[in-house]
Design an enzyme around this catalytic site. Sequence first.
Site, mmCIF file in Angstrom:
data_model
loop_
_atom_site.group_PDB
_atom_site.id
_atom_site.type_symbol
_atom_site.label_atom_id
_atom_site.label_comp_id
_atom_site.label_asym_id
_atom_site.label_seq_id
_atom_site.Cartn_x
_atom_site.Cartn_y
_atom_site.Cartn_z
ATOM 1 N N ASP A 162 -5.593 -6.709 -5.913
ATOM 2 C CA ASP A 162 -6.714 -6.412 -5.010
ATOM 3 C C ASP A 162 -7.446 -5.148 -5.491
ATOM 4 O OD1 ASP A 162 -8.369 -6.106 -2.785
ATOM 5 O OD2 ASP A 162 -6.783 -5.320 -1.510
ATOM 6 N N LEU A 163 -8.265 -5.328 -6.539
ATOM 7 C CA LEU A 163 -8.964 -4.161 -7.096
ATOM 8 C C LEU A 163 -10.444 -4.170 -6.728
ATOM 9 C CD1 LEU A 163 -7.235 -3.947 -10.608
ATOM 10 C CD2 LEU A 163 -6.609 -2.803 -8.488
ATOM 11 N N LYS A 164 -10.891 -5.233 -6.127
ATOM 12 C CA LYS A 164 -12.264 -5.322 -5.582
ATOM 13 C C LYS A 164 -13.323 -4.776 -6.545
ATOM 14 C CE LYS A 164 -10.849 -4.686 -0.724
ATOM 15 N NZ LYS A 164 -9.535 -4.045 -0.851
ATOM 16 N N PHE A 165 -13.413 -5.401 -7.701
ATOM 17 C CA PHE A 165 -14.399 -4.927 -8.685
ATOM 18 C C PHE A 165 -15.823 -5.063 -8.161
ATOM 19 C CE2 PHE A 165 -11.059 -6.364 -11.901
ATOM 20 C CZ PHE A 165 -10.557 -5.081 -12.052
ATOM 21 N N HIS A 166 -16.635 -4.045 -8.414
ATOM 22 C CA HIS A 166 -18.037 -4.046 -7.976
ATOM 23 C C HIS A 166 -18.807 -3.147 -8.935
ATOM 24 C CE1 HIS A 166 -21.064 -3.261 -4.422
ATOM 25 N NE2 HIS A 166 -21.599 -3.884 -5.452
ATOM 26 N N ASP A 167 -19.478 -3.776 -9.914
ATOM 27 C CA ASP A 167 -20.186 -2.987 -10.927
ATOM 28 C C ASP A 167 -21.221 -3.908 -11.572
ATOM 29 O OD1 ASP A 167 -20.777 -1.023 -12.977
ATOM 30 O OD2 ASP A 167 -18.783 -0.190 -12.615
ATOM 31 N N LYS A 182 0.634 -8.177 -2.512
ATOM 32 C CA LYS A 182 -0.710 -7.720 -2.883
ATOM 33 C C LYS A 182 -0.614 -6.293 -3.390
ATOM 34 C CE LYS A 182 -3.935 -6.251 0.068
ATOM 35 N NZ LYS A 182 -4.489 -5.012 -0.521
ATOM 36 N N THR A 217 -13.151 -5.935 6.307
ATOM 37 C CA THR A 217 -12.756 -6.159 7.706
ATOM 38 C C THR A 217 -12.647 -4.858 8.499
ATOM 39 O OG1 THR A 217 -10.512 -6.335 6.848
ATOM 40 C CG2 THR A 217 -11.585 -8.379 7.471
ATOM 41 N N GLN A 224 -8.614 -1.393 11.245
ATOM 42 C CA GLN A 224 -9.209 -2.726 11.132
ATOM 43 C C GLN A 224 -9.993 -3.035 12.401
ATOM 44 O OE1 GLN A 224 -9.320 -4.170 8.429
ATOM 45 N NE2 GLN A 224 -7.387 -4.311 7.315
ATOM 46 N N ARG A 227 -3.177 -8.897 12.915
ATOM 47 C CA ARG A 227 -2.378 -8.046 13.790
ATOM 48 C C ARG A 227 -1.585 -8.899 14.768
ATOM 49 N NH1 ARG A 227 -3.067 -5.258 10.298
ATOM 50 N NH2 ARG A 227 -3.933 -3.173 10.151
ATOM 51 N N ASP A 258 0.844 -1.197 0.000
ATOM 52 C CA ASP A 258 0.000 0.000 0.000
ATOM 53 C C ASP A 258 0.881 1.250 0.000
ATOM 54 O OD1 ASP A 258 -2.382 -1.430 -0.070
ATOM 55 O OD2 ASP A 258 -2.405 -1.689 2.098
ATOM 56 N N GLY A 297 -0.476 -5.847 5.953
ATOM 57 C CA GLY A 297 0.032 -4.563 5.454
ATOM 58 C C GLY A 297 0.897 -3.886 6.487
ATOM 59 N N ARG A 298 0.313 -2.931 7.180
ATOM 60 C CA ARG A 298 1.087 -2.057 8.060
ATOM 61 C C ARG A 298 1.967 -2.739 9.107
ATOM 62 N NH1 ARG A 298 -4.189 1.436 8.710
ATOM 63 N NH2 ARG A 298 -4.931 -0.672 8.271
ATOM 64 N N PRO A 337 -22.682 -6.655 -14.205
ATOM 65 C CA PRO A 337 -21.965 -7.845 -14.686
ATOM 66 C C PRO A 337 -21.101 -7.605 -15.926
ATOM 67 C CG PRO A 337 -24.164 -8.457 -14.000
ATOM 68 C CD PRO A 337 -24.097 -6.963 -13.892
HETATM 69 O O1 C5P Z 1 -2.367 -2.525 6.808
HETATM 70 P P1 C5P Z 1 -3.327 -3.687 6.858
HETATM 71 O O2 C5P Z 1 -2.686 -4.957 7.382
HETATM 72 O O3 C5P Z 1 -4.608 -3.327 7.572
HETATM 73 O O4 C5P Z 1 -3.682 -3.951 5.329
HETATM 74 C C1 C5P Z 1 -4.708 -4.815 4.931
HETATM 75 C C2 C5P Z 1 -4.813 -4.816 3.446
HETATM 76 O O5 C5P Z 1 -5.855 -5.691 3.055
HETATM 77 C C3 C5P Z 1 -5.149 -3.452 2.825
HETATM 78 O O6 C5P Z 1 -4.416 -3.357 1.623
HETATM 79 C C4 C5P Z 1 -6.620 -3.520 2.533
HETATM 80 O O7 C5P Z 1 -6.975 -2.778 1.394
HETATM 81 C C5 C5P Z 1 -6.812 -5.017 2.261
HETATM 82 N N1 C5P Z 1 -8.155 -5.549 2.487
HETATM 83 C C6 C5P Z 1 -8.843 -5.420 3.683
HETATM 84 N N2 C5P Z 1 -10.119 -5.910 3.818
HETATM 85 C C7 C5P Z 1 -10.695 -6.555 2.803
HETATM 86 C C8 C5P Z 1 -10.003 -6.715 1.593
HETATM 87 C C9 C5P Z 1 -8.714 -6.206 1.471
HETATM 88 O O8 C5P Z 1 -8.308 -4.861 4.636
HETATM 89 N N3 C5P Z 1 -11.903 -7.081 2.968
#
Ligand code: C5P
Length: 228
Positions: free
Chosen positions: A58-63, A31, A116, A186, A177, A10, A206-207, A65
Site C-alpha cells: 500500500d504505497l499509493k503512488f501519485h506522480d 498490508k 476514507t 476514519q 470498524r 502499520d 488495522g487498529r 506517469p
Molecule cells: O487502522 P485502520 O483500520 O484505520 O487502518 C486502515 C489502513 O488502510 C491504514 O493502513 C491506511 O493507511 C489504509 N488506507 C486507508 N484509506 C485508503 C487507503 C488505505 O485507510 N483509501
Amino acid sequence: MLDRIYVALDYPSRMEADRLLDRLPQGVGVKIGLELFLREGLSYVREIKYRGYNVFLDLKFHDIPRTVYGAVSQVADSCDLLNVHAAGGLEMLKAAKEASLKAEKPPKLIAVTVLTSLNQSDWQEIGGAGALAQGAEKRALLSREAGLDGVVCSPLEAARIKALCGEEFLTVTPGIRPQSAASQDQKRTATPREAVEMGCDYLVVGRPITKAEDPARALFEIVEEMKS
Ligand code: C5P
C-alpha cells in the site's frame, strides 16, 4: 473469509510486525504501508511473501506517469496487490498498469478513489466539486478505463461502484470498524457485516486488530461478523 481480510501492519519496524504475525492465523492477508516499508524496504516485503502471506503493498503512488511507471516496475514482482492514486489521472493509471504487467506474475493493481479519512467537508476543502461519492465513482470509472483491476474505496461506495464498473471490478475497503470499535481518524466507516452486505471483496483492517489486547480474537470476531 480469512483470505478476504488484509491486516494493516502499520508499525515502525519488523519487530512489531512479526510479533503480530506470530499471533495471527496463517491465511490472512497482510498490508504493508509506507511506515513499515520506509524502514524495512522491499526485502522485508519479499520475505513476508516468501513466508506464504498474500501481500498488499500500500504505497499509493501519485506522480507523473513516467515516475509511477518506474516505481511500479520496482515493486510489482514482490506483491500480490498494489495501489496508486486515481487522482493521478488516466495517463498515470495506464502507465502503472503497463508497468505492472511486465512482472512475471503481475499483481492486481487498484487505485485509491478518495481516502476514507476524508468526508464531504474535507473533500470541498481540497477543491473537490460536488458530492464526494460522485467524485469517488468518477475515479472508479477512470480506473476501469485505464484497465485497473479495482479500487480502494469506502465500504459505503462499494455497491454503487460495483453497479457502475461491473461485478468483477474489485472493491478493497478500509474504514472497517467492528460494532464495538471507535472510528478514530476514519470518517466513512462500516462494520464488517455491512461491508460484506455492500459487496466489498476485500476488507482492510488495522487498529481494530493491531491495537486489540488479543489480536487473534479480534480477527476471529471480525470473521464471525462477516459471516453473520
Ligand atoms: O487502522 P485502520 O483500520 O484505520 O487502518 C486502515 C489502513 O488502510 C491504514 O493502513 C491506511 O493507511 C489504509 N488506507 C486507508 N484509506 C485508503 C487507503 C488505505 O485507510 N483509501
